[in-house]
Motif scaffolding. Structure first.
Motif, PDB file in Angstrom:
ATOM      1  N   GLN A  50       8.652   0.526  -6.172  1.00  0.00           N
ATOM      2  CA  GLN A  50       9.509  -0.132  -6.664  1.00  0.00           C
ATOM      3  C   GLN A  50      11.685   0.651  -7.198  1.00  0.00           C
ATOM      4  OE1 GLN A  50       9.393  -3.561  -9.216  1.00  0.00           O
ATOM      5  NE2 GLN A  50      11.315  -2.694  -8.928  1.00  0.00           N
ATOM      6  N   LEU A  51      10.844   1.514  -7.402  1.00  0.00           N
ATOM      7  CA  LEU A  51      12.042   2.719  -7.629  1.00  0.00           C
ATOM      8  C   LEU A  51      13.299   2.295  -6.193  1.00  0.00           C
ATOM      9  CD1 LEU A  51      10.775   5.937  -9.831  1.00  0.00           C
ATOM     10  CD2 LEU A  51      12.312   3.680 -10.211  1.00  0.00           C
ATOM     11  N   GLU A  52      12.231   2.951  -5.194  1.00  0.00           N
ATOM     12  CA  GLU A  52      13.209   2.396  -3.904  1.00  0.00           C
ATOM     13  C   GLU A  52      14.327   1.020  -4.318  1.00  0.00           C
ATOM     14  OE1 GLU A  52      10.975   5.243  -1.284  1.00  0.00           O
ATOM     15  OE2 GLU A  52      10.283   3.155  -1.059  1.00  0.00           O
ATOM     16  N   HIS A  53      12.506   0.141  -4.522  1.00  0.00           N
ATOM     17  CA  HIS A  53      14.089  -1.250  -4.188  1.00  0.00           C
ATOM     18  C   HIS A  53      14.785  -1.124  -5.731  1.00  0.00           C
ATOM     19  CE1 HIS A  53      13.503  -5.493  -3.709  1.00  0.00           C
ATOM     20  NE2 HIS A  53      13.293  -5.721  -5.595  1.00  0.00           N
ATOM     21  N   LEU A  54      14.944  -0.596  -6.488  1.00  0.00           N
ATOM     22  CA  LEU A  54      16.566  -0.954  -7.159  1.00  0.00           C
ATOM     23  C   LEU A  54      17.155   0.151  -7.319  1.00  0.00           C
ATOM     24  CD1 LEU A  54      14.284   0.132 -10.661  1.00  0.00           C
ATOM     25  CD2 LEU A  54      15.053  -1.869  -9.885  1.00  0.00           C
ATOM     26  N   ALA A  55      16.665   0.703  -5.906  1.00  0.00           N
ATOM     27  CA  ALA A  55      18.000   1.949  -5.391  1.00  0.00           C
ATOM     28  C   ALA A  55      18.487   1.293  -4.609  1.00  0.00           C
ATOM     29  CB  ALA A  55      17.532   3.157  -4.787  1.00  0.00           C
ATOM     30  N   ALA A  56      18.318   0.098  -3.179  1.00  0.00           N
ATOM     31  CA  ALA A  56      18.859  -0.566  -2.826  1.00  0.00           C
ATOM     32  C   ALA A  56      19.445  -1.694  -3.428  1.00  0.00           C
ATOM     33  CB  ALA A  56      17.948  -1.510  -1.929  1.00  0.00           C
ATOM     34  N   LEU A  57      18.378  -2.032  -4.226  1.00  0.00           N
ATOM     35  CA  LEU A  57      19.096  -3.514  -4.585  1.00  0.00           C
ATOM     36  C   LEU A  57      20.381  -3.506  -5.905  1.00  0.00           C
ATOM     37  CD1 LEU A  57      16.668  -5.529  -6.841  1.00  0.00           C
ATOM     38  CD2 LEU A  57      17.700  -6.192  -4.138  1.00  0.00           C
ATOM     39  N   ILE A  58      21.087  -1.806  -6.111  1.00  0.00           N
ATOM     40  CA  ILE A  58      21.981  -1.110  -7.392  1.00  0.00           C
ATOM     41  C   ILE A  58      23.473  -1.294  -6.022  1.00  0.00           C
ATOM     42  CG2 ILE A  58      21.657   1.192  -6.676  1.00  0.00           C
ATOM     43  CD1 ILE A  58      22.588   1.307  -9.349  1.00  0.00           C
ATOM     44  N   GLU A  59      23.186  -0.807  -5.161  1.00  0.00           N
ATOM     45  CA  GLU A  59      24.495  -1.044  -3.909  1.00  0.00           C
ATOM     46  C   GLU A  59      24.471  -2.169  -4.045  1.00  0.00           C
ATOM     47  OE1 GLU A  59      25.377   1.587  -3.354  1.00  0.00           O
ATOM     48  OE2 GLU A  59      23.515   2.484  -4.260  1.00  0.00           O
ATOM     49  N   ARG A  60      23.869  -4.081  -3.788  1.00  0.00           N
ATOM     50  CA  ARG A  60      24.354  -5.177  -3.934  1.00  0.00           C
ATOM     51  C   ARG A  60      26.130  -5.669  -4.807  1.00  0.00           C
ATOM     52  NH1 ARG A  60      19.195  -8.138  -3.045  1.00  0.00           N
ATOM     53  NH2 ARG A  60      20.637 -10.599  -3.121  1.00  0.00           N
ATOM     54  N   PRO A  61      27.002  -6.015  -3.991  1.00  0.00           N
ATOM     55  CA  PRO A  61      28.101  -6.059  -5.033  1.00  0.00           C
ATOM     56  C   PRO A  61      27.693  -7.544  -5.694  1.00  0.00           C
ATOM     57  CG  PRO A  61      28.209  -7.551  -2.455  1.00  0.00           C
ATOM     58  CD  PRO A  61      26.677  -6.549  -2.312  1.00  0.00           C
ATOM     59  N   ARG A  62      26.876  -8.429  -6.118  1.00  0.00           N
ATOM     60  CA  ARG A  62      26.515  -8.743  -7.024  1.00  0.00           C
ATOM     61  C   ARG A  62      25.717  -8.795  -8.374  1.00  0.00           C
ATOM     62  NH1 ARG A  62      29.011 -13.766  -4.913  1.00  0.00           N
ATOM     63  NH2 ARG A  62      27.735 -15.150  -6.670  1.00  0.00           N
ATOM     64  N   ILE A  63      24.981  -7.408  -8.148  1.00  0.00           N
ATOM     65  CA  ILE A  63      23.382  -6.670  -8.677  1.00  0.00           C
ATOM     66  C   ILE A  63      24.657  -5.855  -9.718  1.00  0.00           C
ATOM     67  CG2 ILE A  63      21.450  -5.861  -8.794  1.00  0.00           C
ATOM     68  CD1 ILE A  63      20.482  -7.541  -7.184  1.00  0.00           C
ATOM     69  N   THR A  64      24.900  -5.608 -10.976  1.00  0.00           N
ATOM     70  CA  THR A  64      24.709  -3.998 -11.560  1.00  0.00           C
ATOM     71  C   THR A  64      23.635  -3.897 -12.524  1.00  0.00           C
ATOM     72  OG1 THR A  64      27.075  -5.908 -11.780  1.00  0.00           O
ATOM     73  CG2 THR A  64      26.859  -3.758 -13.230  1.00  0.00           C
ATOM     74  N   LEU A  65      23.374  -2.838 -12.100  1.00  0.00           N
ATOM     75  CA  LEU A  65      22.006  -2.305 -13.644  1.00  0.00           C
ATOM     76  C   LEU A  65      23.128  -0.983 -14.161  1.00  0.00           C
ATOM     77  CD1 LEU A  65      19.305  -2.500 -13.019  1.00  0.00           C
ATOM     78  CD2 LEU A  65      19.419  -0.448 -11.258  1.00  0.00           C
ATOM     79  N   GLN A  66      22.334  -1.112 -15.087  1.00  0.00           N
ATOM     80  CA  GLN A  66      22.836  -0.495 -16.051  1.00  0.00           C
ATOM     81  C   GLN A  66      21.563   0.340 -16.158  1.00  0.00           C
ATOM     82  OE1 GLN A  66      25.908  -2.579 -17.830  1.00  0.00           O
ATOM     83  NE2 GLN A  66      26.183  -0.004 -18.845  1.00  0.00           N
ATOM     84  N   ILE A  67      21.361   1.370 -16.569  1.00  0.00           N
ATOM     85  CA  ILE A  67      20.106   2.249 -17.426  1.00  0.00           C
ATOM     86  C   ILE A  67      20.860   2.520 -19.036  1.00  0.00           C
ATOM     87  CG2 ILE A  67      18.122   4.171 -17.376  1.00  0.00           C
ATOM     88  CD1 ILE A  67      18.270   2.355 -15.387  1.00  0.00           C
ATOM     89  N   ALA A  68      19.533   2.076 -19.583  1.00  0.00           N
ATOM     90  CA  ALA A  68      19.440   2.138 -20.889  1.00  0.00           C
ATOM     91  C   ALA A  68      19.531   4.166 -21.936  1.00  0.00           C
ATOM     92  CB  ALA A  68      19.763   1.499 -21.987  1.00  0.00           C
ATOM     93  N   PRO A  69      19.646   4.450 -21.705  1.00  0.00           N
ATOM     94  CA  PRO A  69      18.814   5.721 -22.708  1.00  0.00           C
ATOM     95  C   PRO A  69      18.386   5.508 -24.002  1.00  0.00           C
ATOM     96  CG  PRO A  69      21.380   6.672 -21.746  1.00  0.00           C
ATOM     97  CD  PRO A  69      20.788   5.389 -21.767  1.00  0.00           C
ATOM     98  N   LEU A  70      16.831   6.330 -23.850  1.00  0.00           N
ATOM     99  CA  LEU A  70      16.598   5.951 -25.706  1.00  0.00           C
ATOM    100  C   LEU A  70      16.713   5.678 -26.463  1.00  0.00           C
ATOM    101  CD1 LEU A  70      12.833   8.490 -24.551  1.00  0.00           C
ATOM    102  CD2 LEU A  70      13.642   6.086 -24.323  1.00  0.00           C
ATOM    103  N   ASP A  71      18.035   6.847 -26.848  1.00  0.00           N
ATOM    104  CA  ASP A  71      19.110   6.878 -28.059  1.00  0.00           C
ATOM    105  C   ASP A  71      19.589   5.590 -28.074  1.00  0.00           C
ATOM    106  OD1 ASP A  71      20.582   7.908 -26.483  1.00  0.00           O
ATOM    107  OD2 ASP A  71      21.476   9.081 -27.777  1.00  0.00           O
TER     108      ASP A  71
END
Length: 300
Positions: A206-227
């Protein structure tokens, strides 16, 4: 009502990819008929009476809950003073498109009433914004991860039902591969990356899949830290649909423990959009999110 200008379309702009979505078309056609009715100075009961419709049929058509037959469309356009062969042909062509079966109807055995509106309309959106506090958003999940999430949910499902739900999610994801696919912006809570769902192999894939998807131009992925996610206080999964056409109102899908809410009420939708804006502003940038994702992947 003044006759329509034969040189102008009944619609403000070409409908484009939305024409491939029967549910969205029903809403657009219904809204246009409501606009024409109001311009003609009629109320729904007047229309029902004059055309011999059953009670509330006009209202159901305008709300997109009742498909409009070609004969009904012709009668309504004539009553509202719409003339011009081009106008009538354009409207009837869209009516015909709206009467095609929706792809998701083949999954009616596993589609709940509260989930159907999201599934029906998300492929017609220009932009999809999603936040998940506990899992990877559904549109970004691998099939193995999806299976693990479904099996961990409330109730005991038969293997066939689990498989069908996995297939439904994969079909939804396939719409992101189309040339006119919506832009997807997803914010994932940092804790999701720390939570091993389905075992180490499933989570690594799943993490590998996210790492591939984050490179796609029509997908923006952000991580929200716990705080950050705690400070914004969204606390539940939210999907926001933004449509390019003013004929379609933006929508929000809010997840609960055993059901969900789909709403197009402007005040409610605006509230959730503002919270997503705040979350996105506070979350890590896509570049920083990529670093966090790859760092977590390196731990598997």
């Amino acid at each position: 009502m003044a006759a329509t200008d034969p040189n102008e379309s009944l619609f403000l702009r070409p409908l484009g990819a939305v024409e491939q979505n029967p549910t969205a078309l029903k809403l657009i056609l219904g809204g246009k008929l409501r606009e024409l009715r109001l311009a003609a100075g009629l109320d729904p009961a007047d229309v029902d009476g004059r055309l011999g419709f059953s009670r509330s049929k006009t209202s159901r058509i305008e709300l997109g809950r009742h498909g409009c037959k070609p004969t009904d469309a012709l009668a309504l356009l004539e009553l509202y003073g719409v003339d011009g062969e081009d106008h009538v042909e354009e409207f009837l062509r869209l009516v015909d498109q709206s009467r095609r079966p929706d792809w998701w109807r083949s999954f009616s055995d596993v589609l709940s009433d509260f989930f159907t509106p999201l599934v029906a309309l998300e492929s017609a959106a220009e932009r999809i914004r999603a936040y998940e506090p506990f899992y990877v958003p559904g549109l970004l999940q691998t099939s193995a991860y999806t299976r693990a999430v479904i099996q961990a949910g409330p109730g005991q499902l038969l293997p066939h039902d689990v498989m069908r739900r996995v297939e439904l999610r994969q079909e939804r994801q396939s719409h992101l591969d189309q040339p006119d696919a919506p832009y997807l912006w997803a914010v994932i809570d940092e804790s999701v990356l720390m939570r091993t769902v389905g075992g180490r192999e499933v989570m690594r894939a799943q993490l590998e899949h996210l790492a591939a998807l984050i490179e796609r131009p029509r997908i923006t992925l952000q991580i929200a830290p716990l705080d950050v996610s705690a400070a914004v206080g969204l606390g539940t999964g939210v999907t926001y649909l933004r449509f390019a056409l003013s004929d379609l109102k933006d929508a929000a899908y809010i997840e609960h423990l055993t059901d969900s809410t789909f709403t197009q009420k402007p005040q409610v939708v605006e509230q959730y959009r503002n919270m997503l804006d705040r979350l996105g502003a506070c979350a890590l940038t896509p570049a920083k999110s990529r670093e966090v994702l790859h760092r977590r992947l390196g731990e598997y």
